[in-house]
Design an enzyme around this catalytic site. Structure first.
Site, mmCIF file in Angstrom:
data_model
loop_
_atom_site.group_PDB
_atom_site.id
_atom_site.type_symbol
_atom_site.label_atom_id
_atom_site.label_comp_id
_atom_site.label_asym_id
_atom_site.label_seq_id
_atom_site.Cartn_x
_atom_site.Cartn_y
_atom_site.Cartn_z
ATOM 1 N N GLN A 36 0.392 -3.561 -5.675
ATOM 2 C CA GLN A 36 0.495 -2.132 -5.994
ATOM 3 C C GLN A 36 0.489 -1.893 -7.500
ATOM 4 O OE1 GLN A 36 0.177 0.365 -3.958
ATOM 5 N NE2 GLN A 36 0.319 -0.768 -2.038
ATOM 6 N N THR A 80 -17.123 -20.260 2.453
ATOM 7 C CA THR A 80 -18.220 -19.635 1.710
ATOM 8 C C THR A 80 -17.692 -18.427 0.944
ATOM 9 O OG1 THR A 80 -19.757 -20.344 3.401
ATOM 10 C CG2 THR A 80 -20.491 -18.545 1.970
ATOM 11 N N CYS A 107 0.936 -1.015 6.836
ATOM 12 C CA CYS A 107 0.925 -1.910 7.990
ATOM 13 C C CYS A 107 1.989 -1.524 9.006
ATOM 14 C CB CYS A 107 1.128 -3.344 7.538
ATOM 15 S SG CYS A 107 2.645 -3.535 6.653
ATOM 16 N N SER A 129 -5.042 -7.455 -5.054
ATOM 17 C CA SER A 129 -5.943 -7.119 -3.939
ATOM 18 C C SER A 129 -6.930 -6.062 -4.410
ATOM 19 C CB SER A 129 -5.108 -6.575 -2.786
ATOM 20 O OG SER A 129 -5.952 -6.067 -1.774
ATOM 21 N N ALA A 130 -8.225 -6.261 -4.075
ATOM 22 C CA ALA A 130 -9.274 -5.369 -4.596
ATOM 23 C C ALA A 130 -9.167 -3.935 -4.074
ATOM 24 C CB ALA A 130 -10.648 -5.927 -4.238
ATOM 25 N N HIS A 131 -8.791 -3.774 -2.788
ATOM 26 C CA HIS A 131 -8.898 -2.419 -2.237
ATOM 27 C C HIS A 131 -7.783 -1.492 -2.693
ATOM 28 C CE1 HIS A 131 -6.034 -2.295 1.334
ATOM 29 N NE2 HIS A 131 -5.998 -3.583 1.041
HETATM 30 C C1 LIG Z 1 2.678 -4.976 -1.960
HETATM 31 C C2 LIG Z 1 1.564 -5.383 -1.045
HETATM 32 N N1 LIG Z 1 1.329 -6.679 -0.841
HETATM 33 C C3 LIG Z 1 0.335 -7.114 -0.049
HETATM 34 C C4 LIG Z 1 -0.473 -6.221 0.610
HETATM 35 C C5 LIG Z 1 -1.565 -6.729 1.491
HETATM 36 O O1 LIG Z 1 -2.796 -6.676 0.819
HETATM 37 P P1 LIG Z 1 -4.167 -6.698 1.644
HETATM 38 O O2 LIG Z 1 -4.276 -5.389 2.337
HETATM 39 O O3 LIG Z 1 -5.216 -6.906 0.599
HETATM 40 O O4 LIG Z 1 -4.091 -7.859 2.576
HETATM 41 C C6 LIG Z 1 -0.261 -4.845 0.448
HETATM 42 C C7 LIG Z 1 -1.073 -3.856 1.191
HETATM 43 O O5 LIG Z 1 -0.593 -2.823 1.612
HETATM 44 C C8 LIG Z 1 0.783 -4.414 -0.413
HETATM 45 O O6 LIG Z 1 1.033 -3.111 -0.620
#
Ligand SMILES: Cc1ncc(COP(=O)(O)O)c(C=O)c1O
Length: 387
Positions: A187, A245, A333, A207-209
């Site tokens: 974050q 890959t 999640c 994380s890219a997204h």
């Molecule tokens: C603090 C944190 N760690 C890890 C993740 C997981 O990342 P990813 O969605 O790229 O698996 C998230 C996603 O919500 C996150 O907010």
């Protein structure tokens, strides 16, 4: 909802902590690697070299954003995988009989469940509490480290309430006690400067997204000299540590996203923080029995997490959705789960307040007009639910 509201282009997206749209520049950078240059980076013909060059350029772009060297950046399938690798690396590397791990009580599920997997394998996992302010005290980490501690993992910024943790001080504690320190900066990376040298962590997850790149790609920074085991078997990719890959378009995407972020983060930060402040004061002024979570703590500039007393967060989200506003109750999640958040519980919040949690996270496309609309709608939705 009254007709007066429908002048806005909808939906209004206030869930940037769940995912960010891919920036147009990032998409442009990725496209050729799906179409004209679909080559496998491991191939020995010229196209393979072209793909490898693109991957290595991306590695340098990620490294430049976080102040690392390129050979300390390892590509993964995202934040979840990077967190799994970082925690389980403690088991795979030479641990010299150490079998104790410390994580904070407010980690993302990727860290918590990795730690739980270690616990099932016989490791001793301990959670460091947070105060009502949603922050981990470095002294609380210090007093729990023993000669058996292999790793400490404390996130740079929390993904529900947005609190920034004292990770530099925690890294200092770990270094002085020769314990590995990992931080999940998923974050934080898009919102605040992140310099691994200053930070002093051994491993950092991104994380890219969450930073205007594609889904399904991330990176783990591993400080040079850190002894971690091979994470994935099946080939010599990623310097023999993570086989598979390489996702060339995805990796090009995270590189381009980091490069863009590097150029515009300060501008993004101040613009978004001003909008966030407008949102917070609007909501607190207009909605009775409403609290801004971790109000006194250092927080990410794009986060506004509220709790509304006596109202279900989920009902509020449904009301917002009906008015074209996308938001969430907390972690993406767990957004479909009905239990109250472990983060709010760790902060000692009562169920009465915690059940009414709503997280609004702003981004590059957020405007003042959107913020004002959201304040109006939120005030009306909460009032309706209370009636
Ligand atoms: C603090 C944190 N760690 C890890 C993740 C997981 O990342 P990813 O969605 O790229 O698996 C998230 C996603 O919500 C996150 O907010």
């Amino acid at each position: 909802m009254s007709a007066g509201y429908v002048v806005m282009e909808l939906p209004i997206y206030l869930d940037h902590a769940a995912s960010t749209p891919v920036a147009p520049e990032v998409l442009q950078a990725m496209l050729p690697f799906f179409t004209d240059s679909p080559w496998n980076a491991a191939a020995i013909y010229a196209g393979g070299k072209e793909a490898t060059d693109a991957v290595e350029t991306a590695r340098q772009q990620v490294a430049d954003l976080i102040g690392a060297d390129a050979d300390e950046v390892f590509f993964t399938s995202g934040g979840t995988e990077s967190d799994n690798w970082a925690l389980k690396a403690a088991r795979m590397g030479p641990t010299q009989g150490r079998s104790h791990i410390l994580i904070s009580a407010i980690e993302h599920a990727a860290v918590i469940e990795s730690a739980e997997a270690l616990a099932r394998a016989g490791w001793d996992v301990e959670r460091v509490p947070v105060g009502a302010d949603g922050c981990v005290e470095p002294a609380e980490v210090d007093m729990r480290i023993s000669s058996r501690t292999a790793l400490v993992s404390v996130m740079t910024a929390n993904n529900e309430v947005g609190t920034l943790q004292a990770v530099e001080a925690i890294a200092d504690v770990c270094r002085s006690k020769r314990v590995l320190f990992h931080t999940d900066a998923v974050q934080a990376a898009a919102q605040v400067p992140l310099d691994v040298q200053k930070l002093g962590a051994d491993m950092v997850t991104i994380s890219a997204h969450k930073l205007y790149g594609p889904k399904g790609v991330g990176a783990l920074y591993i400080r040079r000299g850190t002894l971690v085991g091979r994470w994935m078997d099946g080939g010599s990719h990623e310097r023999g540590l993570r086989a598979g890959t390489v996702n060339v378009p995805g990796v090009v995407g995270i590189g381009a996203a980091c490069s863009l972020l590097h150029m515009r983060r300060n501008e993004d930060m101040s613009r978004v923080a001003a909008l966030r402040d407008r949102l917070v004061s609007g909501v607190l002024d207009r909605v009775p029995e409403c609290r801004l979570s971790a109000a006194e703590s250092p927080r990410l500039p794009n986060f506004a997490h509220f709790c509304f007393r006596g109202v279900e967060g989920e009902a509020i989200l449904i009301g917002l959705d009906a008015a074209g506003i996308y938001a969430s109750a907390g972690a993406a999640c767990s957004s479909r789960s009905v239990t109250t958040s472990h983060v709010l519980r760790a902060m000692g919040m009562s169920d009465e307040w915690a059940r009414g949690a709503v997280r609004l996270t702003l981004g590059r496309s957020t405007t003042e007009a959107q913020v004002d609309y959201v304040v109006d709608v939120l005030a009306e939705v909460v009032a309706d639910l209370r009636r």
